[in-house]
Design an enzyme around this catalytic site. Sequence first.
Site, mmCIF file in Angstrom:
data_model
loop_
_atom_site.group_PDB
_atom_site.id
_atom_site.type_symbol
_atom_site.label_atom_id
_atom_site.label_comp_id
_atom_site.label_asym_id
_atom_site.label_seq_id
_atom_site.Cartn_x
_atom_site.Cartn_y
_atom_site.Cartn_z
ATOM 1 N N GLY A 10 1.934 -9.939 11.296
ATOM 2 C CA GLY A 10 1.784 -8.481 11.200
ATOM 3 C C GLY A 10 2.016 -7.977 9.794
ATOM 4 N N ALA A 11 1.421 -8.663 8.817
ATOM 5 C CA ALA A 11 1.676 -8.313 7.417
ATOM 6 C C ALA A 11 0.617 -7.365 6.853
ATOM 7 C CB ALA A 11 1.748 -9.580 6.565
ATOM 8 N N SER A 12 -0.320 -6.942 7.679
ATOM 9 C CA SER A 12 -1.382 -6.067 7.174
ATOM 10 C C SER A 12 -0.882 -4.660 6.894
ATOM 11 C CB SER A 12 -2.542 -6.017 8.176
ATOM 12 O OG SER A 12 -2.052 -5.826 9.494
ATOM 13 N N ARG A 13 0.099 -4.222 7.692
ATOM 14 C CA ARG A 13 0.557 -2.823 7.571
ATOM 15 C C ARG A 13 2.077 -2.761 7.676
ATOM 16 N NH1 ARG A 13 -0.774 0.056 12.020
ATOM 17 N NH2 ARG A 13 -1.516 -1.707 13.266
ATOM 18 N N VAL A 62 -0.531 -13.033 17.942
ATOM 19 C CA VAL A 62 0.636 -13.890 18.189
ATOM 20 C C VAL A 62 0.896 -14.116 19.681
ATOM 21 C CG1 VAL A 62 1.813 -13.377 16.014
ATOM 22 C CG2 VAL A 62 2.311 -11.982 18.043
ATOM 23 N N ASN A 88 7.467 -10.768 12.424
ATOM 24 C CA ASN A 88 7.515 -9.313 12.253
ATOM 25 C C ASN A 88 6.562 -8.579 13.199
ATOM 26 O OD1 ASN A 88 7.683 -6.629 10.621
ATOM 27 N ND2 ASN A 88 5.512 -7.185 10.598
ATOM 28 N N TYR A 161 10.488 -2.056 25.561
ATOM 29 C CA TYR A 161 10.678 -2.367 24.134
ATOM 30 C C TYR A 161 12.124 -2.803 23.875
ATOM 31 C CZ TYR A 161 10.428 -1.666 19.015
ATOM 32 O OH TYR A 161 10.464 -1.841 17.651
ATOM 33 N N LYS A 165 13.288 -6.630 22.590
ATOM 34 C CA LYS A 165 13.974 -6.750 21.293
ATOM 35 C C LYS A 165 15.352 -7.385 21.493
ATOM 36 C CE LYS A 165 11.018 -5.244 18.209
ATOM 37 N NZ LYS A 165 10.503 -6.137 17.162
ATOM 38 N N ILE A 194 12.023 3.363 10.450
ATOM 39 C CA ILE A 194 11.276 3.047 9.228
ATOM 40 C C ILE A 194 9.937 3.793 9.259
ATOM 41 C CG2 ILE A 194 10.385 1.182 7.778
ATOM 42 C CD1 ILE A 194 13.413 0.855 8.364
#
Length: 260
Positions: A10-13, A62, A88, A161, A165, A194
């Site tokens: 998930g490193a695109s955004r 994933v 991530n 969620y 987690k 965030i």
Amino acid sequence: MSSKTALVTGASRGIGRGIAIELARTGARVAINYAGNAEAAAEALALVKAAGGDGFIVQGDVAVAADRERLVVETVAKFGRIDLLVNNAGVAPKVRADLLDAGEESFDRLFAINLKGPFFLSQLVAKQMLSQERDREGFRGRLVNITSISVYTASINRGDYCMVKAGLAMMTKLFADRLANDGINVYEIRPGVIATDMTGGVKEKYDKLIITDERGITPIRRWGQPEDIGRAVRAIAEDRFPFSTGACFDVDGGFHLHRL
Ligand code: NAP
């Protein structure tokens, strides 16, 4: 890190992109995984290169076993080894439903992407790391899981969620224990609120809770930025915590403090 390779899911955004850029500042090579947003992934790669790193883009969901395998195979084919896996990639429920009405479809989706995916990807990457030579510090690799303050904060309109987690936090301890003797340290990073696309829809709510209210929910009165998480991952990647494993870092503006 200059000769080291990181696979960031998930490193695109958002947070993943922030992590990739921060790692690139050390000269690392970053495998930039994304699920569907190819344009965002291309932007992330350009930013990684501009920050002094190298990298490539690897699409893959994933939650899908064949995709997870491909992520590892392609990263090793490209860079020869994997020194750091950052789990991530993650999603929030599409609908915030009351606990008594929450549906199985959302539960299954979150379980698959946020917990099952990281678990089996960590298995694959750990096996790859075990086949690698130790580095100068004696490491074969490091695993990092991006969890959330939802690990211990009950939100009754997104219980699914919170539960997955919490599972990811336990997964950190399990892998840490299993791999400590093999030169693989495992860490949990627990972000607070965030500023990313994930929180874009609830911006007004959190502006009020963090900044406008007389006593904000976080002692540090600002939104977290992807870079805040990136800097924590970078510290791990640079081996600042060689005698810590299974550790959790709260990167949350102090949200976790009990205050009176
Ligand atoms: P985001 O802005 O929505 O970005 C999500 C990223 O994950 C995107 O790169 C997306 O790829 C990727 N992704 C989604 N599903 C995927 C899948 N099935 N396989 C591979 N990649 C997938 O989210 P974020 O806010 O950066 O969140 C990142 C992580 O931090 C998540 O695990 C989230 O739970 C956690 N977190 C976020 C916050 C917060 O306040 N934002 C707080 C605590 C924890 P595409 O671009 O291709 O869609």
